[in-house]
Design a protein around this motif. Structure first.
Motif, PDB file in Angstrom:
ATOM      1  N   ILE A 174       0.857  -1.199   0.000  1.00 60.69           N
ATOM      2  CA  ILE A 174       0.000   0.000   0.000  1.00 60.69           C
ATOM      3  C   ILE A 174       0.884   1.235   0.000  1.00 60.69           C
ATOM      4  O   ILE A 174       0.648   2.215  -0.706  1.00 60.69           O
ATOM      5  N   SER A 175       1.936   1.181   0.796  1.00 63.30           N
ATOM      6  CA  SER A 175       2.765   2.385   0.880  1.00 63.30           C
ATOM      7  C   SER A 175       3.561   2.605  -0.406  1.00 63.30           C
ATOM      8  O   SER A 175       3.643   3.734  -0.901  1.00 63.30           O
ATOM      9  N   LEU A 176       4.084   1.541  -1.026  1.00 67.18           N
ATOM     10  CA  LEU A 176       4.784   1.708  -2.310  1.00 67.18           C
ATOM     11  C   LEU A 176       3.815   2.232  -3.372  1.00 67.18           C
ATOM     12  O   LEU A 176       4.137   3.166  -4.132  1.00 67.18           O
ATOM     13  N   PHE A 177       2.621   1.675  -3.415  1.00 68.08           N
ATOM     14  CA  PHE A 177       1.681   2.107  -4.455  1.00 68.08           C
ATOM     15  C   PHE A 177       1.282   3.572  -4.238  1.00 68.08           C
ATOM     16  O   PHE A 177       1.178   4.344  -5.206  1.00 68.08           O
ATOM     17  N   SER A 178       1.098   3.974  -2.974  1.00 62.38           N
ATOM     18  CA  SER A 178       0.737   5.376  -2.699  1.00 62.38           C
ATOM     19  C   SER A 178       1.843   6.299  -3.184  1.00 62.38           C
ATOM     20  O   SER A 178       1.574   7.347  -3.772  1.00 62.38           O
ATOM     21  N   GLU A 179       3.087   5.914  -2.934  1.00 61.79           N
ATOM     22  CA  GLU A 179       4.208   6.741  -3.418  1.00 61.79           C
ATOM     23  C   GLU A 179       4.172   6.869  -4.938  1.00 61.79           C
ATOM     24  O   GLU A 179       4.349   7.944  -5.490  1.00 61.79           O
ATOM     25  N   ILE A 180       3.945   5.722  -5.606  1.00 57.48           N
ATOM     26  CA  ILE A 180       3.928   5.737  -7.082  1.00 57.48           C
ATOM     27  C   ILE A 180       2.810   6.650  -7.589  1.00 57.48           C
ATOM     28  O   ILE A 180       3.028   7.509  -8.446  1.00 57.48           O
ATOM     29  N   VAL A 181       1.623   6.492  -7.031  1.00 59.85           N
ATOM     30  CA  VAL A 181       0.487   7.302  -7.497  1.00 59.85           C
ATOM     31  C   VAL A 181       0.775   8.789  -7.288  1.00 59.85           C
ATOM     32  O   VAL A 181       0.526   9.610  -8.173  1.00 59.85           O
ATOM     33  N   ASN A 182       1.307   9.130  -6.125  1.00 59.07           N
ATOM     34  CA  ASN A 182       1.576  10.554  -5.853  1.00 59.07           C
ATOM     35  C   ASN A 182       2.626  11.113  -6.778  1.00 59.07           C
ATOM     36  O   ASN A 182       2.507  12.225  -7.281  1.00 59.07           O
ATOM     37  N   MET A 183       3.674  10.322  -7.019  1.00 58.08           N
ATOM     38  CA  MET A 183       4.725  10.804  -7.924  1.00 58.08           C
ATOM     39  C   MET A 183       4.198  10.943  -9.348  1.00 58.08           C
ATOM     40  O   MET A 183       4.503  11.906 -10.026  1.00 58.08           O
ATOM     41  N   VAL A 184       3.419   9.966  -9.790  1.00 56.63           N
ATOM     42  CA  VAL A 184       2.890  10.035 -11.161  1.00 56.63           C
ATOM     43  C   VAL A 184       2.002  11.279 -11.287  1.00 56.63           C
ATOM     44  O   VAL A 184       2.068  12.009 -12.268  1.00 56.63           O
ATOM     45  N   LYS A 185       1.194  11.523 -10.250  1.00 53.37           N
ATOM     46  CA  LYS A 185       0.286  12.680 -10.264  1.00 53.37           C
ATOM     47  C   LYS A 185       1.086  13.981 -10.371  1.00 53.37           C
ATOM     48  O   LYS A 185       0.777  14.860 -11.160  1.00 53.37           O
ATOM     49  N   ASP A 186       2.153  14.069  -9.596  1.00 56.15           N
ATOM     50  CA  ASP A 186       2.893  15.338  -9.513  1.00 56.15           C
ATOM     51  C   ASP A 186       3.937  15.505 -10.597  1.00 56.15           C
ATOM     52  O   ASP A 186       4.294  16.617 -10.954  1.00 56.15           O
TER      53      ASP A 186
END
Ligand code: PEP
Length: 255
Positions: free
Chosen positions: A20-32
């Motif tokens: 969950i934490s790796l995926f959250s990082e990926i989503v946030n980075m992709v978004k930004d």
């Protein structure tokens, strides 16, 4: 025209919280930080699918995939997961034919054809992996091997169904070994795959099919691989477990 896709294969890594934490990082980075229109796919273990699918909703360009499915519809197959179950989590993709599944779980071309059918029936797009072993490369038989994997695993599909398939060329000798195919070696095979698709389905479908490279791709070699004319992105194992490395690979398409 075909899509550029960067897909991560987490394999059997990450406990629930880590995933969950790796995926959250990926989503946030992709978004930004990702500005291109390449698609990002994360193929996690089954345990993460439903939760990361919720985290991805609304992000637009991050999709979720599984790493295998069972070929049967439902029933007494203890421990197995069906295409419709995977689909119900919100996943859009499933990796099929990965060399680890072929080698360690005896997945034959014939079985893979059944899994492809199950995936497509439930609207999951197969990321279908093909590739030769070290011996097959050294003996020069790799084109034959790849043609056989394509024809036995996929060519029973009609053109309409085939449009939902993504291919991944993954030389077995390059997976998890740190040995990468050179951009020229990979391009040679990708061009051969596209030519074989054109013979089977026509040039337009061949031109519209995304063919990913997989095998020790990382932030240092992704640029030279993805700049080849027939390489449309990557299937990334080890480097997809570090959000920063994965993002750098995704961003090759913005360079
Ligand atoms: C893979 O598992 O599909 C893969 C390409 O792994 P790695 O990037 O670690 O070689």
């Amino acid at each position: 025209m075909r899509k550029n896709i960067v897909a991560g294969n987490w394999k059997m890594n990450m406990d629930y919280e880590q995933g969950i934490s790796l995926f959250s990082e990926i989503v946030n980075m992709v978004k930004d930080e990702v500005i291109g229109n390449q698609e990002v796919v994360v193929c996690s273990p089954f345990i993460h699918l439903a939760a990361i699918s919720k985290l991805s909703s609304g992000t637009g360009n991050v999709s979720i995939g599984a790493q295998t499915i069972n070929e049967h519809e439902s029933g007494a197959y203890t421990g197995e997961i069906s295409a419709s179950q995977v689909k119900s989590t919100g996943a859009a993709y499933v990796i099929l034919g990965h060399s680890e599944r072929r080698a360690y779980f005896n997945e034959t071309d014939e079985l893979l054809a059944e899994k492809v059918n199950a995936a497509l029936k439930h609207d999951l797009k197969p990321i279908f992996c093909i590739g030769e072993t070290k011996d097959e490369r050294e003996s020069g038989s790799y084109f034959d091997i790849i043609k056989t994997q394509l024809s036995k695993g996929l060519f029973h599909l009609d053109a309409e169904a085939f449009k939902n398939v993504v291919l991944a060329y993954e030389p077995v000798w390059a997976i998890g070994t740190g040995l990468t195919a050179t951009p020229e070696q990979a391009q040679e095979v990708h061009a051969f795959i596209r030519k074989t698709l054109a013979e089977q389905y026509g040039q337009e479908i061949a031109d519209n099919t995304s063919i990913l490279y997989g095998g020790s791709a990382n932030p240092s070699n992704a640029q030279s691989l993805f700049s080849q004319p027939d390489i449309d992105g990557g299937l990334i194992g080890g480097a997809s477990l570090k959000s920063r490395d994965f993002l750098q690979i995704i961003n090759v398409f913005n360079a």
